[in-house]
Write an enzyme that holds these catalytic residues in place. Structure first.
Site, mmCIF file in Angstrom:
data_model
loop_
_atom_site.group_PDB
_atom_site.id
_atom_site.type_symbol
_atom_site.label_atom_id
_atom_site.label_comp_id
_atom_site.label_asym_id
_atom_site.label_seq_id
_atom_site.Cartn_x
_atom_site.Cartn_y
_atom_site.Cartn_z
ATOM 1 N N ARG A 1 1.564 -19.800 7.247
ATOM 2 C CA ARG A 1 1.547 -18.898 6.091
ATOM 3 C C ARG A 1 0.112 -18.727 5.612
ATOM 4 O O ARG A 1 -0.311 -17.654 5.229
ATOM 5 C CB ARG A 1 2.445 -19.419 4.959
ATOM 6 C CG ARG A 1 2.262 -18.617 3.680
ATOM 7 C CD ARG A 1 3.331 -18.797 2.593
ATOM 8 N NE ARG A 1 4.015 -20.051 2.596
ATOM 9 C CZ ARG A 1 3.525 -21.196 2.090
ATOM 10 N NH1 ARG A 1 2.340 -21.231 1.525
ATOM 11 N NH2 ARG A 1 4.240 -22.304 2.150
ATOM 12 N N TYR B 1 2.976 7.219 -4.446
ATOM 13 C CA TYR B 1 4.155 6.937 -3.622
ATOM 14 C C TYR B 1 5.306 6.482 -4.532
ATOM 15 O O TYR B 1 5.089 5.718 -5.478
ATOM 16 C CB TYR B 1 3.758 5.830 -2.638
ATOM 17 C CG TYR B 1 4.874 5.327 -1.772
ATOM 18 C CD1 TYR B 1 5.394 6.112 -0.753
ATOM 19 C CD2 TYR B 1 5.405 4.056 -1.959
ATOM 20 C CE1 TYR B 1 6.408 5.639 0.055
ATOM 21 C CE2 TYR B 1 6.421 3.579 -1.152
ATOM 22 C CZ TYR B 1 6.920 4.379 -0.145
ATOM 23 O OH TYR B 1 7.932 3.901 0.643
ATOM 24 N N ASP C 1 -4.941 3.809 -2.938
ATOM 25 C CA ASP C 1 -4.016 3.736 -1.815
ATOM 26 C C ASP C 1 -4.497 4.769 -0.796
ATOM 27 O O ASP C 1 -4.426 5.973 -1.046
ATOM 28 C CB ASP C 1 -2.590 4.042 -2.318
ATOM 29 C CG ASP C 1 -1.544 3.944 -1.215
ATOM 30 O OD1 ASP C 1 -1.898 4.128 -0.034
ATOM 31 O OD2 ASP C 1 -0.364 3.716 -1.544
ATOM 32 N N LYS D 1 2.071 3.141 8.490
ATOM 33 C CA LYS D 1 1.839 4.562 8.766
ATOM 34 C C LYS D 1 0.736 4.731 9.814
ATOM 35 O O LYS D 1 0.900 4.281 10.923
ATOM 36 C CB LYS D 1 1.529 5.274 7.442
ATOM 37 C CG LYS D 1 2.431 4.845 6.262
ATOM 38 C CD LYS D 1 3.891 5.182 6.451
ATOM 39 C CE LYS D 1 4.820 4.497 5.455
ATOM 40 N NZ LYS D 1 4.471 4.610 4.054
HETATM 41 C C1 LIG Z 1 4.824 4.012 2.800
HETATM 42 C C2 LIG Z 1 3.838 3.990 1.710
HETATM 43 C C3 LIG Z 1 3.693 2.874 0.877
HETATM 44 C C4 LIG Z 1 4.597 1.669 1.004
HETATM 45 O O1 LIG Z 1 4.401 0.992 2.195
HETATM 46 P P1 LIG Z 1 5.549 0.142 2.952
HETATM 47 O O2 LIG Z 1 4.849 -0.327 4.174
HETATM 48 O O3 LIG Z 1 6.686 1.066 3.220
HETATM 49 O O4 LIG Z 1 5.934 -0.957 2.025
HETATM 50 C C5 LIG Z 1 2.715 2.900 -0.088
HETATM 51 N N1 LIG Z 1 1.923 3.991 -0.253
HETATM 52 C C6 LIG Z 1 2.034 5.076 0.515
HETATM 53 C C7 LIG Z 1 1.130 6.236 0.282
HETATM 54 C C8 LIG Z 1 2.988 5.123 1.515
HETATM 55 O O5 LIG Z 1 3.109 6.221 2.267
#
Ligand SMILES: *Cc1c(COP(=O)(O)O)cnc(C)c1O
Length: 377
Positions: free
Chosen positions: A46, A98, A170, A195
């Site tokens: 961890r 998001y 983000d 992504k």
């Molecule tokens: C998908 C996404 C998230 C969340 O990420 P996860 O891996 O699904 O927890 C946060 N911000 C944006 C812009 C996203 O597209």
């Protein structure tokens, strides 16, 4: 060194034990120690794992950050960043982040005394009125999901820093290849590696990159204390993914521009949201701040019925949530990704029932366009 060289080499030193060129998946929970208090820097998985460490070095380098930490999901990464604030603190949150980020603030963090206000940060000066004596963080996303509004990261950072407030961005939609928020003064970058960074729709993960040593120590402490770590196998997948990030993003960007132009000229479509179009209200800012416009495109079909027809008639594009994979994905924000956003807020943001979002993949663009063309017909 150039971006691709860093992407291929940072963190990717040949394995010390065997010379393996690809960082192995260290699928272990613990490590043999040489004696009491004597070990090789690894005690428990961890806390430390070599595959994860390699990825952490890699993405930190791509974002131009000194420190990086990999998490089990984008939301786990965002939650870890929000542990830099405490009960009684106030956060300014971009009003079109998001859906899961909004939900985290609205339904979870609010139970722990963390105050927040939603602000349209596409006008950086809107921030001025939003600061409170207890404001500790500004959290933005640019371009936003799904209407692709762009926030001026340099302007926001300057305004926040005058008040000693940290800025988080983000950067999931752009990836460090198309946008490096730290270069504009942003303090902390978060990612859903699910992504573009992983890029192949086969792993869920998150990342935090930052330069401040004290904040980094706390993020690492949270990563170990809460334990929402990225697994060795997922770390391997993302590390494999970032090696081709530059070529993939070039292809997403090229296809995204062509799909957006096709949609912009289509008689059945009222509006296209894509920062690469000259008609986009922040086209100039996007050109300055981003190296390209990426593969995310949203368009207005006029009604739920029309949207449904398109979404159910596509053959190549896959109907599904998520984005950033090599395959084109198509979705309906109002009922899918943004279902947790209150309806009034959705309407105000332009997330109508007729809005359709595409994550343009890297297939041959003629095939993507002809699929959309037949679906619109
Ligand atoms: C998908 C996404 C998230 C969340 O990420 P996860 O891996 O699904 O927890 C946060 N911000 C944006 C812009 C996203 O597209």
């Amino acid at each position: 060194m150039g971006f691709s060289t860093i992407a291929i080499h940072a963190g990717n030193e040949p394995d010390i034990a065997t010379g393996a060129v690809s960082v192995p998946i260290y699928q272990t929970s613990t490590y043999a120690q040489d004696g009491l208090g004597r070990h090789k820097g690894y005690e428990y998985a961890r806390t430390q794992n070599p595959t994860r460490s390699a990825l952490e070095k890699n993405i930190a380098a791509l974002e131009g950050a000194r420190f990086g930490y990999a998490f089990a999901s984008g939301m786990a990464a965002t939650d870890a960043v929000l542990k830099l604030v405490r009960s009684g603190d106030h956060v300014i949150l971009g009003d079109n982040t998001y859906g899961g980020t909004f939900r985290l603030f609205n339904k979870v963090l609010s139970n722990y005394g963390i105050e927040f206000d939603l602000v349209d940060t596409t006008e950086a000066t809107n921030l001025e009125q939003a600061f409170k004596p207890n404001t500790k963080m500004v959290f933005v996303e640019t371009p936003t999901n799904p209407v692709m509004s762009v926030t001026d990261l340099q302007a926001v950072s300057e305004i926040a820093h005058q008040r000693g407030v940290r800025v988080v961005c983000d950067n999931t939609f752009m990836s460090p290849y198309l946008q490096r928020p730290i270069d504009f003064g942003v303090d902390i970058v978060v990612h859903s590696t699910t992504k573009y960074l992983n890029g192949h729709s086969d792993s869920v993960g998150g990342f935090v990159a930052l330069n401040d040593e004290k904040d980094a120590e706390w993020i690492q402490f949270i990563q170990n204390s809460v334990g929402a770590i990225l697994s060795p196998f997922d770390s391997f997948l993302v590390l494999r993914g970032t090696k081709t990030l530059a070529v993939r993003m070039e292809a997403h960007d090229k296809n995204g521009r062509q799909v957006a132009s096709f949609l912009a000229e289509h008689p059945k479509i009222q509006k296209v949201y894509y920062p690469g179009l000259v008609s986009h209200p922040q086209h100039e800012l996007a050109k300055r701040q981003q190296k390209g416009f990426g593969g995310m495109v949203a368009f207005e079909t006029g009604s739920l019925d029309n949207a449904k027809k398109v979404l159910e008639s596509v053959k190549l594009c896959i109907l599904g949530e998520s984005l950033g994979g090599v395959e084109s994905l198509i979705s309906h924000p109002a009922t899918m990704t943004h279902a947790s956003v209150p309806i009034e807020k959705r309407e105000q943001l332009g997330i109508t029932d007729g809005l359709v979002r595409i994550s343009v993949g890297i297939e041959d663009v003629e095939d993507i366009i002809s699929d959309l063309d037949q679906a619109l017909g």
